[in-house]
Design a protein around this motif. Structure first.
Motif, PDB file in Angstrom:
ATOM      1  N   SER A 186     -83.062  20.139 -16.223  1.00  0.00           N
ATOM      2  CA  SER A 186     -83.150  20.778 -14.910  1.00  0.00           C
ATOM      3  C   SER A 186     -84.517  21.439 -14.752  1.00  0.00           C
ATOM      4  O   SER A 186     -85.207  21.735 -15.737  1.00  0.00           O
ATOM      5  CB  SER A 186     -82.056  21.838 -14.740  1.00  0.00           C
ATOM      6  OG  SER A 186     -82.295  22.945 -15.588  1.00  0.00           O
ATOM      7  N   GLN A 187     -84.872  21.673 -13.475  1.00  0.00           N
ATOM      8  CA  GLN A 187     -86.144  22.323 -13.187  1.00  0.00           C
ATOM      9  C   GLN A 187     -86.196  23.724 -13.773  1.00  0.00           C
ATOM     10  O   GLN A 187     -87.221  24.159 -14.301  1.00  0.00           O
ATOM     11  CB  GLN A 187     -86.371  22.380 -11.667  1.00  0.00           C
ATOM     12  CG  GLN A 187     -87.683  23.027 -11.238  1.00  0.00           C
ATOM     13  CD  GLN A 187     -88.893  22.205 -11.657  1.00  0.00           C
ATOM     14  OE1 GLN A 187     -88.776  20.994 -11.831  1.00  0.00           O
ATOM     15  NE2 GLN A 187     -90.023  22.877 -11.843  1.00  0.00           N
ATOM     16  N   ALA A 188     -85.082  24.450 -13.700  1.00  0.00           N
ATOM     17  CA  ALA A 188     -85.041  25.816 -14.217  1.00  0.00           C
ATOM     18  C   ALA A 188     -85.300  25.833 -15.712  1.00  0.00           C
ATOM     19  O   ALA A 188     -86.040  26.677 -16.235  1.00  0.00           O
ATOM     20  CB  ALA A 188     -83.696  26.462 -13.891  1.00  0.00           C
ATOM     21  N   GLU A 189     -84.685  24.895 -16.437  1.00  0.00           N
ATOM     22  CA  GLU A 189     -84.873  24.844 -17.888  1.00  0.00           C
ATOM     23  C   GLU A 189     -86.302  24.422 -18.227  1.00  0.00           C
ATOM     24  O   GLU A 189     -86.876  24.869 -19.229  1.00  0.00           O
ATOM     25  CB  GLU A 189     -83.858  23.878 -18.498  1.00  0.00           C
ATOM     26  CG  GLU A 189     -82.430  24.402 -18.442  1.00  0.00           C
ATOM     27  CD  GLU A 189     -81.428  23.365 -18.883  1.00  0.00           C
ATOM     28  OE1 GLU A 189     -80.734  23.617 -19.885  1.00  0.00           O
ATOM     29  OE2 GLU A 189     -81.345  22.304 -18.221  1.00  0.00           O
ATOM     30  N   THR A 190     -86.887  23.561 -17.388  1.00  0.00           N
ATOM     31  CA  THR A 190     -88.288  23.156 -17.600  1.00  0.00           C
ATOM     32  C   THR A 190     -89.208  24.362 -17.478  1.00  0.00           C
ATOM     33  O   THR A 190     -90.127  24.556 -18.274  1.00  0.00           O
ATOM     34  CB  THR A 190     -88.687  22.075 -16.586  1.00  0.00           C
ATOM     35  OG1 THR A 190     -87.911  20.904 -16.819  1.00  0.00           O
ATOM     36  CG2 THR A 190     -90.161  21.734 -16.711  1.00  0.00           C
ATOM     37  N   VAL A 191     -88.959  25.194 -16.468  1.00  0.00           N
ATOM     38  CA  VAL A 191     -89.779  26.384 -16.259  1.00  0.00           C
ATOM     39  C   VAL A 191     -89.664  27.331 -17.443  1.00  0.00           C
ATOM     40  O   VAL A 191     -90.668  27.891 -17.921  1.00  0.00           O
ATOM     41  CB  VAL A 191     -89.388  27.087 -14.949  1.00  0.00           C
ATOM     42  CG1 VAL A 191     -90.084  28.443 -14.832  1.00  0.00           C
ATOM     43  CG2 VAL A 191     -89.710  26.206 -13.754  1.00  0.00           C
TER      44      VAL A 191
END
Length: 212
Positions: free
Chosen positions: A15-20
């Motif tokens: 997910s984008q959140a985990e990437t951040v």
């Protein structure tokens, strides 16, 4: 783990959140780029100076000598009334020298690669006495670019003993904005070294005689 490997792992997060979150962890690694860097994600920063990469050094100043001897120069014109001559002598890096011999006094013009002529007027700023030039010119170069010219001017300044001469070193700056004599080095111990030091600092010096 390296910063590049960490960022690659961040890009694989589901997910984008985990990437951040993962990318923020990567920024704490020792080889992470500085804050505000424009390096694309996953690109390792360049090595810091002092760790295998040296700052580019400014080229050293060196001397190149060219001849002022009559046999190495070509007479361009002879003045009928005075018998004076103007000769073209070789220079360096596309430059040439015009040597003027008139009324037992000598001077030099610098001719730049674009064909412009810059009179140095030795008889006005070095000596008004009878004079002759040394057998060679010394060019000071930074890399391949001339920055100054040194020529010996022998002056007969004693009317009672004209055979006795005073040997000056005429230092001229050679810059894109101006070419002129900046210093006259008197015959002192280590005069050659003094002339070279003056030549290497001549770019910021005013033309000799300005303001008089």
């Amino acid at each position: 783990m390296t910063y590049a490997a960490c960022m690659a792992a961040a890009n694989r997060q589901p997910s984008q959140a985990e990437t951040v979150v993962k990318a923020a962890e990567c920024m704490r690694l020792p080889d992470a780029p500085p804050s505000g860097s424009t390096l694309p994600p996953g690109t390792p920063p360049p090595p810091a100076l002092g760790h295998g990469v040296e700052a580019e050094a400014e080229p050293e100043v060196r001397s190149v000598y060219t001849s002022l001897a009559p046999g190495q120069c070509r007479v361009l014109r002879t003045h009928e009334e005075t018998g004076g001559t103007t000769s073209r002598c070789p220079g360096t890096a596309g430059h040439a020298l015009l040597v003027h011999d008139d009324d037992a006094r000598m001077s030099v013009d610098v001719v730049t690669p674009d064909g412009k002529t810059h009179p140095l007027n030795y008889w006005g700023v070095i000596t008004g006495a009878f004079s002759s030039l040394g057998p060679r010119a010394e060019w000071r170069l930074r890399g391949e670019q001339p920055i100054a010219l040194i020529v010996r001017v022998n002056a007969s300044e004693n009317p009672e003993n004209p055979e006795r001469t005073t040997s000056y070193l005429a230092v001229a700056k050679v810059t894109p904005t101006g070419i002129c004599v900046t210093d006259r080095i008197a015959p002192v111990p280590n005069a050659n070294e003094a002339a070279q030091r003056a030549a290497d600092a001549s770019a910021s010096r005013p033309c000799r005689g300005e303001g008089r």
